[in-house]
Design a protein around this motif. Structure first.
Motif, PDB file in Angstrom:
ATOM      1  N   GLU A  97     -10.149  -0.854  -0.500  1.00 26.80           N
ATOM      2  CA  GLU A  97      -9.208  -1.959  -0.469  1.00 26.80           C
ATOM      3  C   GLU A  97      -8.806  -2.439  -1.858  1.00 26.80           C
ATOM      4  OE1 GLU A  97     -10.392  -6.305   0.496  1.00 26.80           O
ATOM      5  OE2 GLU A  97      -9.852  -5.359   2.394  1.00 26.80           O
ATOM      6  N   ASN A 112     -14.053   0.051   1.424  1.00 23.98           N
ATOM      7  CA  ASN A 112     -13.034   0.828   2.146  1.00 23.98           C
ATOM      8  C   ASN A 112     -11.827   1.187   1.286  1.00 23.98           C
ATOM      9  OD1 ASN A 112     -11.847  -1.648   1.850  1.00 23.98           O
ATOM     10  ND2 ASN A 112     -11.662  -2.099   4.043  1.00 23.98           N
ATOM     11  N   LYS A 144      -5.999  -4.443   3.335  1.00 26.18           N
ATOM     12  CA  LYS A 144      -6.476  -4.016   4.646  1.00 26.18           C
ATOM     13  C   LYS A 144      -6.966  -5.248   5.400  1.00 26.18           C
ATOM     14  CE  LYS A 144      -7.775   0.778   3.650  1.00 26.18           C
ATOM     15  NZ  LYS A 144      -8.879   1.787   3.701  1.00 26.18           N
TER      16      LYS A 144
END
Length: 376
Positions: free
Chosen positions: A303, A301, A140
């Motif tokens: 990731e 997140n 990301k």
């Protein structure tokens, strides 16, 4: 010799000046330095200058690797609306002004950004003046690289579907010591260095530079099961943590250390790894051909899980949630893997097959090409 604006003597050069902006964390710094090394391999007459801040790891890492470091003000991006967000425009203007002065003083021919709070002012200072190349290691893309990509001559990413339009997938630049690591040739030396059993299948455990409590607890809790299966362990638990594991008579050693100074020897000593899955970790573990049990950070997140997914899909690793990592789960995953030589070999080949061992040289050629073209 020539004399610079500050009066300091500077070496005469004929090659390009490459400015790298990748400070803050090792995930930004290490790809930047791998790129720097590759540039110097391809163009020994080039000069590489790094940008950094007083608060980042680059303050010690970059000079230790032999590259000059120019300090600029950091521009951390607030995660939530607060008073720091109101101060951001002033901080950005100050950092861009300082960075622009650095670029002019060193004679920058290209700026290469790797994300983080050093990259943003570098991109803004170089915009319209010096060619920009962006590299993002993560699944990301962060805000700084989203901004930099808008003005960049070339954009490179580690994995597909990064969200940056027109990005070229090249992988993550890695150090030559990792790319060229011959684990088999170094195994005896590595096992002796750490005091490990010379012949037992061995698990390498680490959770980043500070360790990971959940990994420490789960793996140390499975120590007896691993020992009874004939598996040795090299476990880096973090300098602020302690780890006490009771030895099992006649079993391979469980070696606990605060930190691994020699990651090359750690990789060579191991048959598999259990670790977090930051982008650099996944790239290195895959490049050296270690099968892995990846345990993503339980916050953020998501990731880290995305970083590991291509290797998992390729058959070179397995993924387990942090919340599911218990001593029983460690034994369930690790024992069948490390006691099956055929499975280890297949997973090792699969892990290496997902990597991009040539990424540093590919990025270096992109950078040198952008420097040669100049600002259009």
């Amino acid at each position: 010799m020539t004399v610079g604006p500050t009066g300091a003597s500077q070496p005469t050069r004929t090659g390009p000046c490459v400015v790298i902006a990748g400070g803050g964390t090792a995930g930004h710094i290490e790809p930047a330095l791998a790129l720097a090394d590759a540039v110097m391999r391809l163009r020994p007459d080039a000069r590489v200058v790094a940008l950094g801040t007083e608060r980042g790891l680059e303050k010690t890492i970059v000079p230790a690797r032999g590259y000059p470091l120019e300090m600029i003000p950091p521009v951390p991006m607030p995660r939530k609306p607060n008073v720091d967000l109101l101060k951001l425009p002033l901080k950005v203007r100050s950092a861009v002004k300082t960075t622009r002065e650095v670029l002019e003083r060193v004679g920058a021919d290209v700026v290469v950004g790797f994300g983080g709070y050093v990259a943003l002012p570098a991109y803004l200072a170089a915009r319209g003046r010096v060619p920009i190349v962006v590299h993002d290691s993560n699944a990301k893309v962060g805000l700084a690289n989203k901004v930099g990509a808008r003005f960049a001559e070339r954009v490179a990413v580690a994995v597909a579907d990064s969200g940056l339009p027109g990005a070229e997938v090249i992988g993550i630049p890695l150090r030559e010591s990792i790319i060229n690591l011959d684990r088999a040739a170094l195994r005896a030396e590595a096992r002796a260095f750490f005091g490990l059993d010379p012949h037992a299948p061995t698990l390498l455990v680490f959770g980043g530079s500070q360790g990971a409590r959940s990994i420490n607890t789960a793996v140390s809790g499975a120590a007896r099961e691993l020992a009874e299966a004939g598996i040795g362990v090299l476990h880096a638990h973090g300098p602020k943590n302690t780890l006490a594991v009771q030895a099992v008579p006649g079993a391979p050693s469980y070696v606990a250390v605060p930190y691994l100074e020699r990651m090359d020897l750690a990789y060579a000593a191991a048959d598999a790894a259990l670790c977090r899955c930051g982008a650099m970790t996944v790239a290195e573990v895959s490049a050296v051909g270690l099968p892995a049990v990846y345990v993503p950070l339980p916050h953020g997140n998501g990731e880290q899980a995305l970083n590991a997914q291509p290797v998992v899909n390729g058959g070179g690793a397995v993924l387990v949630d942090d919340a599911d990592l218990t001593p029983a789960k460690v034994a369930e995953l690790v024992v069948p893997m490390l006691t099956n030589h055929g499975r280890l070999s297949a997973m090792s080949a699969a892990a290496q097959g997902t990597g991009h061992r040539e990424a540093a040289d590919v990025l270096a050629r992109m950078v040198l090409d952008a420097a040669a073209k100049g600002v259009s």
